[in-house]
Design a protein around this motif. Structure first.
Motif, PDB file in Angstrom:
ATOM      1  N   GLN A 386       0.808  -1.146   0.022  1.00 21.89           N
ATOM      2  CA  GLN A 386      -0.098   0.159   0.082  1.00 21.89           C
ATOM      3  C   GLN A 386       0.993   1.336  -0.020  1.00 21.89           C
ATOM      4  O   GLN A 386       0.511   2.309  -0.834  1.00 21.89           O
ATOM      5  CB  GLN A 386      -0.793  -0.014   1.230  1.00 21.89           C
ATOM      6  CG  GLN A 386      -2.291  -0.811   1.179  1.00 21.89           C
ATOM      7  CD  GLN A 386      -3.111  -0.605   2.253  1.00 21.89           C
ATOM      8  OE1 GLN A 386      -2.541  -0.749   3.388  1.00 21.89           O
ATOM      9  NE2 GLN A 386      -4.341  -0.376   2.251  1.00 21.89           N
ATOM     10  N   LEU A 389       2.605   2.089  -3.448  1.00 22.53           N
ATOM     11  CA  LEU A 389       1.714   2.493  -4.400  1.00 22.53           C
ATOM     12  C   LEU A 389       1.265   4.187  -4.237  1.00 22.53           C
ATOM     13  O   LEU A 389       1.272   4.790  -4.944  1.00 22.53           O
ATOM     14  CB  LEU A 389       0.580   1.885  -4.510  1.00 22.53           C
ATOM     15  CG  LEU A 389       0.407   0.156  -5.099  1.00 22.53           C
ATOM     16  CD1 LEU A 389      -0.760  -0.654  -4.866  1.00 22.53           C
ATOM     17  CD2 LEU A 389       1.274   0.241  -6.568  1.00 22.53           C
ATOM     18  N   GLN A 390       1.179   4.225  -2.859  1.00 25.55           N
ATOM     19  CA  GLN A 390       0.908   5.642  -2.525  1.00 25.55           C
ATOM     20  C   GLN A 390       2.025   6.606  -2.724  1.00 25.55           C
ATOM     21  O   GLN A 390       1.839   7.493  -3.307  1.00 25.55           O
ATOM     22  CB  GLN A 390       0.349   5.794  -1.096  1.00 25.55           C
ATOM     23  CG  GLN A 390       0.148   7.070  -0.522  1.00 25.55           C
ATOM     24  CD  GLN A 390      -1.335   7.523  -1.091  1.00 25.55           C
ATOM     25  OE1 GLN A 390      -1.999   7.028  -1.224  1.00 25.55           O
ATOM     26  NE2 GLN A 390      -1.156   8.927  -1.344  1.00 25.55           N
ATOM     27  N   GLY A 395      -1.842   6.026  -5.377  1.00 24.35           N
ATOM     28  CA  GLY A 395      -2.903   5.323  -5.467  1.00 24.35           C
ATOM     29  C   GLY A 395      -2.991   3.973  -4.428  1.00 24.35           C
ATOM     30  O   GLY A 395      -2.171   4.080  -3.667  1.00 24.35           O
ATOM     31  N   ARG A 396      -3.966   3.194  -4.577  1.00 20.35           N
ATOM     32  CA  ARG A 396      -3.905   2.207  -3.512  1.00 20.35           C
ATOM     33  C   ARG A 396      -4.218   0.816  -4.467  1.00 20.35           C
ATOM     34  O   ARG A 396      -4.473   0.776  -5.788  1.00 20.35           O
ATOM     35  CB  ARG A 396      -5.411   2.039  -2.866  1.00 20.35           C
ATOM     36  CG  ARG A 396      -5.180   3.654  -1.841  1.00 20.35           C
ATOM     37  CD  ARG A 396      -6.405   3.768  -1.240  1.00 20.35           C
ATOM     38  NE  ARG A 396      -7.031   2.813  -0.488  1.00 20.35           N
ATOM     39  CZ  ARG A 396      -6.615   2.307   0.783  1.00 20.35           C
ATOM     40  NH1 ARG A 396      -5.624   3.194   1.448  1.00 20.35           N
ATOM     41  NH2 ARG A 396      -6.785   1.341   1.444  1.00 20.35           N
ATOM     42  N   ASP A 398      -5.710  -2.607  -5.981  1.00 20.04           N
ATOM     43  CA  ASP A 398      -7.319  -2.938  -6.450  1.00 20.04           C
ATOM     44  C   ASP A 398      -7.878  -3.945  -5.625  1.00 20.04           C
ATOM     45  O   ASP A 398      -9.005  -4.407  -6.015  1.00 20.04           O
ATOM     46  CB  ASP A 398      -7.111  -3.004  -7.917  1.00 20.04           C
ATOM     47  CG  ASP A 398      -6.349  -4.237  -8.390  1.00 20.04           C
ATOM     48  OD1 ASP A 398      -5.612  -4.870  -7.430  1.00 20.04           O
ATOM     49  OD2 ASP A 398      -6.179  -4.498  -9.600  1.00 20.04           O
TER      50      ASP A 398
END
Length: 418
Positions: A386, A389-390, A395-396, A398
């Motif tokens: 997580q 991606l952040q 983002g987070r 999927d």
């Protein structure tokens, strides 16, 4: 006995920094002479479950522990015995690459595997590595292994006919039949030219293309500059070639230059051949042969292509292509070892490190850990995913961690245990 030998990466220099090996006179008649000279407590040296020995630069045994004495049947007369006497180097059934000590020194820390057979049929796994950078001390470990996991060596078998061996997967290394061709030149223009030709192997690279890549600031005499560096490279690779003799490694062809496939062995080619052979074997239902081919491929993949040229634009496409190719054996082996979750997870972990933003790989690895009941590790790994991606994309994932738990069928069990 069958002995599988792995020349490992260089061991660190002893912490004391002093001459830590006792003379033979000091240790004569002792089964485990002076382990404290290596900054290793005697009780640790003696209680290690595997056999440990130290040799000098010619492979003569200097010191060893009780486990080695038991495994190899050593006595007080073992002091000074060479690796060739211990493991049968130089015999028809000995290591394919010759003397183990010489292999270790020439390998300079690179992994090297070999299989030999000795009369009593006892299988052993031997790990040999440099203890000092100058090769004056080597350390080896011997352990019983009824079924060695590593495949027979590729390097010793496929390169004996090659005039030059170029290792490109990881940090670049060049070997001739006389040993390593190391030095600063690999990081200079001559070495970069070799790397460029390696990247563009199996084709003739036009002189103008080489000039554009390396001689952009020498506009009036680009061609002559390329010829100068080609001459310097040939001198490095073929130092004994007569002054007027024909070059056999770097060939001039149709207004350009190319590496001679008959004289140069490149690990990237062997890696790709093993991956393709594994894919073909798997397509024919030959799971055992496929696994062996994939393991051999991964033993060659020591890192990204030309890892010591991280900013060279001309290497990017080939690096990405080979990295993508390395994913195939990792994914296939995780499936081939589905009946052994620990082993399967190991391959998926390597794949996740190679592709840190691949949600599909992360989901597969997390699902496997959850099914094994390793929830704490799975949660930590998911949180790290997580954060990556952040940080990189804002983002987070999927998918949520709860989805993994429910899909694995362990959700209800967790509820019952509360």
């Amino acid at each position: 006995m069958e002995i599988l030998v792995r020349i490992g990466r260089q061991a660190p220099t002893p912490r004391s920094g002093k001459d830590s090996v006792a003379s033979r006179q000091d240790v004569k008649g002792s089964r485990s002479p002076r382990p404290d000279d290596f900054d290793v407590p005697a009780e640790v040296f003696e209680h290690l479950p595997n056999g440990i020995g130290v040799t000098d630069r010619v492979g003569a045994l200097i010191t060893w522990n009780g486990a080695l004495e038991e495994i190899l049947g050593l006595d007080d007369d073992a002091l000074g015995k060479t690796c060739c006497e211990l493991f049968g180097c130089g015999t028809p059934d000995g290591p394919q690459g010759g003397c183990l000590t010489e292999q270790a020194i020439h390998a300079r820390g690179r992994p090297l595997d070999d299989v030999i057979r000795c009369p009593d049929g006892t299988p052993l796994w031997v790990t040999l590595a440099l203890l000092r950078d100058d090769g004056s001390r080597l350390v080896f470990e011997v352990r019983r292994s009824p079924e060695p996991r590593m495949p027979p060596p590729l390097r010793a078998r496929v390169t004996e006919k090659a005039q030059i061996q170029v290792f490109t997967l990881g940090r670049t290394e060049v070997l001739s039949r006389d040993g390593p061709l190391g030095g600063d030149w690999l990081d200079q223009r001559t070495g970069q030219l070799l790397k460029y030709l390696t990247c563009e192997r199996h084709r003739v690279v036009p002189t103008e293309e080489i000039a554009e890549a390396f001689c952009s600031h020498a506009a009036p005499s680009k061609v002559n500059t390329v010829r100068y560096f080609i001459h310097a490279l040939r001198k490095r690779l073929e130092p004994d070639r007569p002054k007027r003799g024909r070059a056999s490694v770097v060939l001039a062809r149709r207004g350009g230059y190319t590496l001679n496939d008959a004289a140069v062995w490149i690990d990237a080619d062997e890696f790709e051949a093993q991956v393709n052979a594994g894919v073909a074997a798997l397509a024919h239902g030959e799971r055992g042969a496929a696994a062996e081919r994939f393991e051999r491929a991964l033993s060659l993949y020591q890192g990204d292509f030309l890892a010591d040229e991280p900013y060279a634009e001309w290497a990017l496409m080939e690096r990405d292509r080979l990295r993508a190719l390395a994913e195939k054996p990792l994914h296939a082996l995780s499936e081939l070892h589905a009946d052994d979750p620990e082993v399967a997870a190991g391959y998926l972990e390597k794949l996740a490190r190679m592709e840190p933003f691949d949600g599909g790989v992360e989901r597969e690895l997390l699902s496997l850990w959850v099914r094994q009941g390793r929830l704490s590790r799975a949660v930590r790994h998911y949180q790290a995913f997580q954060q990556r991606l952040q940080r990189e994309f804002g983002g987070r994932p999927d998918f949520g961690f709860s989805e993994i738990v429910v899909a694995s069928g362990t959700g209800s069990k967790l509820g019952e245990s509360r």
